[in-house]
Design an enzyme around this catalytic site. Structure first.
Site, PDB file in Angstrom:
ATOM      1  N   VAL A  15     -49.191 -19.882  10.679  1.00 18.56           N
ATOM      2  CA  VAL A  15     -48.333 -18.814  10.148  1.00 18.56           C
ATOM      3  C   VAL A  15     -49.171 -17.603   9.721  1.00 18.56           C
ATOM      4  O   VAL A  15     -48.826 -16.448  10.027  1.00 18.56           O
ATOM      5  CB  VAL A  15     -47.481 -19.337   8.961  1.00 18.56           C
ATOM      6  CG1 VAL A  15     -46.616 -18.222   8.382  1.00 18.56           C
ATOM      7  CG2 VAL A  15     -46.613 -20.502   9.405  1.00 18.56           C
ATOM      8  N   LYS A  96     -41.587 -24.839   2.077  1.00 18.61           N
ATOM      9  CA  LYS A  96     -40.258 -25.355   1.697  1.00 18.61           C
ATOM     10  C   LYS A  96     -40.318 -26.527   0.733  1.00 18.61           C
ATOM     11  O   LYS A  96     -39.499 -26.635  -0.178  1.00 18.61           O
ATOM     12  CB  LYS A  96     -39.432 -25.739   2.931  1.00 18.61           C
ATOM     13  CG  LYS A  96     -40.129 -26.650   3.922  1.00 18.61           C
ATOM     14  CD  LYS A  96     -40.757 -25.843   5.015  1.00 18.61           C
ATOM     15  CE  LYS A  96     -41.836 -26.617   5.716  1.00 18.61           C
ATOM     16  NZ  LYS A  96     -42.175 -26.096   7.021  1.00 18.61           N
ATOM     17  N   GLU A 120     -37.966 -16.515   2.491  1.00 17.58           N
ATOM     18  CA  GLU A 120     -37.186 -16.537   3.740  1.00 17.58           C
ATOM     19  C   GLU A 120     -37.860 -17.416   4.803  1.00 17.58           C
ATOM     20  O   GLU A 120     -37.191 -18.133   5.551  1.00 17.58           O
ATOM     21  CB  GLU A 120     -37.038 -15.099   4.266  1.00 17.58           C
ATOM     22  CG  GLU A 120     -36.088 -14.937   5.420  1.00 17.58           C
ATOM     23  CD  GLU A 120     -34.647 -15.224   5.051  1.00 17.58           C
ATOM     24  OE1 GLU A 120     -34.049 -14.438   4.324  1.00 17.58           O
ATOM     25  OE2 GLU A 120     -34.116 -16.264   5.503  1.00 17.58           O
ATOM     26  N   GLY A 125     -37.525 -20.776   9.973  1.00 16.44           N
ATOM     27  CA  GLY A 125     -38.409 -19.808  10.634  1.00 16.44           C
ATOM     28  C   GLY A 125     -37.847 -18.404  10.699  1.00 16.44           C
ATOM     29  O   GLY A 125     -37.659 -17.741   9.677  1.00 16.44           O
ATOM     30  N   ILE A 127     -34.912 -17.248  11.417  1.00 17.09           N
ATOM     31  CA  ILE A 127     -33.484 -16.980  11.144  1.00 17.09           C
ATOM     32  C   ILE A 127     -33.327 -16.450   9.714  1.00 17.09           C
ATOM     33  O   ILE A 127     -33.740 -17.110   8.760  1.00 17.09           O
ATOM     34  CB  ILE A 127     -32.628 -18.267  11.311  1.00 17.09           C
ATOM     35  CG1 ILE A 127     -32.759 -18.807  12.730  1.00 17.09           C
ATOM     36  CG2 ILE A 127     -31.178 -17.984  10.963  1.00 17.09           C
ATOM     37  CD1 ILE A 127     -32.004 -20.116  12.969  1.00 17.09           C
ATOM     38  N   LYS A 196     -35.437 -27.840   3.201  1.00 15.64           N
ATOM     39  CA  LYS A 196     -34.779 -26.572   3.573  1.00 15.64           C
ATOM     40  C   LYS A 196     -33.312 -26.589   3.133  1.00 15.64           C
ATOM     41  O   LYS A 196     -32.783 -25.583   2.660  1.00 15.64           O
ATOM     42  CB  LYS A 196     -34.889 -26.360   5.082  1.00 15.64           C
ATOM     43  CG  LYS A 196     -36.337 -26.114   5.532  1.00 15.64           C
ATOM     44  CD  LYS A 196     -36.498 -26.237   7.035  1.00 15.64           C
ATOM     45  CE  LYS A 196     -37.929 -25.969   7.469  1.00 15.64           C
ATOM     46  NZ  LYS A 196     -38.202 -26.374   8.867  1.00 15.64           N
ATOM     47  N   GLY A 294     -43.396 -22.019  14.557  1.00 17.96           N
ATOM     48  CA  GLY A 294     -44.338 -21.224  15.364  1.00 17.96           C
ATOM     49  C   GLY A 294     -44.827 -20.019  14.574  1.00 17.96           C
ATOM     50  O   GLY A 294     -44.134 -19.532  13.668  1.00 17.96           O
TER      51      GLY A 294
HETATM   52  N1  HSE Z   1     -42.534 -28.306  10.839  1.00 20.97           N
HETATM   53  C1  HSE Z   1     -41.525 -27.319  10.717  1.00 20.97           C
HETATM   54  C2  HSE Z   1     -40.533 -27.479  11.858  1.00 20.97           C
HETATM   55  C3  HSE Z   1     -42.142 -25.954  10.735  1.00 20.97           C
HETATM   56  O1  HSE Z   1     -40.868 -28.175  12.819  1.00 20.97           O
HETATM   57  O2  HSE Z   1     -39.435 -26.943  11.796  1.00 20.97           O
HETATM   58  C4  HSE Z   1     -41.217 -24.853  10.327  1.00 20.97           C
HETATM   59  O3  HSE Z   1     -40.740 -25.017   9.018  1.00 20.97           O
END
Ligand code: HSE
Length: 412
Positions: A15, A96, A120, A125, A127, A196, A294
């Site tokens: 990231v 998260k 966010e 990701g 969105i 999340k 990603g």
């Molecule tokens: N490991 C998480 C996923 C990365 O695969 O969604 C993004 O939060």
């Protein structure tokens, strides 16, 4: 307001690197002062002078006004974020687990210090669901918010079900592509999606819920029989996280696999894509789809939060102040497919109804209605016995009057 931002980064992995690339490509006036990383030996794409291995070079530097936290260890992230807020710095985080586990304490520090904590990038990701729930849906009657919140497990399910790849190979690909968590159990066990979901519940309903109170079951017990069952019936399997408002006092949260047919919004959401379905009384159904993992997709969400800090943005948590009576409930009943091994496995379930029983050599399943509380009670045992469960998605009679008030309003 267009306040000058001086940033301190924590972490320069997938990231951090993604965000750095984005900042090189756009016209955005910001200064990256220092980047704190763990491993002095690792080769880096930037000159050594940017890097430090000491937290305090950022946290104690009064010229740095924004900390951007992008490390994977949630406990370390908490210490960093807490200290940064206490030092009067604004914080953008992508972590998260850390946010879901510590939101009440972090909100108290934010309030006391007048700082802003934005996250966010922690949820789905690219969105923009957090600011959408906080700002756009600040007064709607939300029935539910849910969907595919984990890119790695969706990637694995896509490869296993559509491309007949082995589960282990698909997981390895998700890791190589930088989608998976350092501990992939968090992805495939449904924990990442649960963190999340807890954050979504805070912004959708003002409910601050402890993650350990929420049911999560992942895809790590999936077998070729389950894939065959789905393929024969024309279903796909998706790992779905959902928060549903049951009535004026109760909200239900759960993460578990679900069969979806070709008419379902989630059916065509593949690979590392995530999707969030927001169902509400007046706007009705809206679906947001985008890459959930990603470097660049997640980096774009971090960038948006940094940009919002230029005009002093902070989440207001209006719903927490309004909806104090809302509580987590496990009363929801679901119809589930249960693939088991021994007849005594079925004794774990208190079925309200059984509609299908099937048995052949090596493959046994039932489809029946159980409460979420029942699943919570036997979760560890289900995992130990390698039982796979999936929500069939069929609407079943509920003990509570779900959506009564909102239905009355839409009918009016
Ligand atoms: N490991 C998480 C996923 C990365 O695969 O969604 C993004 O939060």
């Amino acid at each position: 307001m267009n306040r000058p931002l001086k940033l301190g980064f924590f972490g320069f992995g997938c990231v951090g690197q993604g965000l750095y690339d984005i900042l090189q490509k756009i016209d955005f006036q910001v200064s990256i002062e220092r980047i704190c990383v763990k491993d002095p030996q690792k080769p880096r794409s930037l000159p050594q002078k940017f890097f430090t291995f000491n937290y305090d070079d950022i946290l104690e530097d009064p010229t740095i006004n924004v900390v951007v936290e992008m490390i994977s260890d949630a406990d370390e992230a908490y210490e960093i974020v807490k200290k940064a807020l206490e030092q009067g710095k604004d914080v953008v985080t992508a972590n998260k687990k850390m946010v879901a586990e510590h939101l009440p304490e972090l909100l108290a520090i934010q309030e006391a210090t007048g700082t802003s904590l934005l996250y966010e990038a922690a949820v789905c990701g690219s969105i923009p669901i957090i600011r959408t729930l906080a700002e756009y849906y600040d007064n709607e009657l939300l029935y539910s918010v849910g969907g595919i919140f984990n890119g790695s497990s969706n990637y694995i399910l896509t490869k296993v079900l559509q491309e007949n790849l082995d589960y282990a190979d698909a997981l390895k690909q998700a890791q190589d592509l930088g989608f998976a968590e350092a501990d992939p159990t968090l992805d495939v066990g449904g924990f990442d999606a649960k963190y999340k979901l807890c954050i979504v519940a805070a912004q959708a309903y003002g409910l601050l819920v402890r993650p350990e109170a929420v049911f999560n079951y992942g895809i790590d017990t999936l077998s070729s029989y389950d894939a065959r069952f789905a393929q024969e019936k024309g279903f796909k399997i998706k790992l779905v996280a959902e928060v549903i408002k049951l009535d004026e006092h109760q909200v239900s949260l759960a993460v578990l696999p679900r069969f979806v047919n070709a008419d379902h919004y989630l059916y065509h959401v593949e690979n590392e894509y995530n999707a969030v379905i927001v169902a509400a009384a007046f706007s009705q159904k809206q679906v947001l789809v985008g890459k959930g993992a990603g470097g660049h997709p997640t980096g774009s969400a971090v960038l948006s939060d940094i940009s919002a800090l230029r005009y002093g943005y902070k989440y207001e948590y209006k719903k927490s102040k309004r909806n104090r009576a809302l509580q987590l409930s496990q009363a929801l009943h679901k119809e589930v497919y249960i693939r088991y091994h021994e007849e005594q496995d079925l004794a774990l379930f208190d079925f309200a109804e059984i509609s299908v029983r099937y048995s052949e050599a090596g493959f046994k399943y039932v489809i029946g209605v159980v409460s979420l509380q029942n699943l919570v009670d036997v979760r560890e045992e289900l995992l130990a016995r390698r039982i796979f469960i999936a929500d069939t998605g069929r609407e079943v009679p509920q003990p509570t009057a779900i959506r009564q008030e909102a239905d009355a309003l839409t009918a009016a």
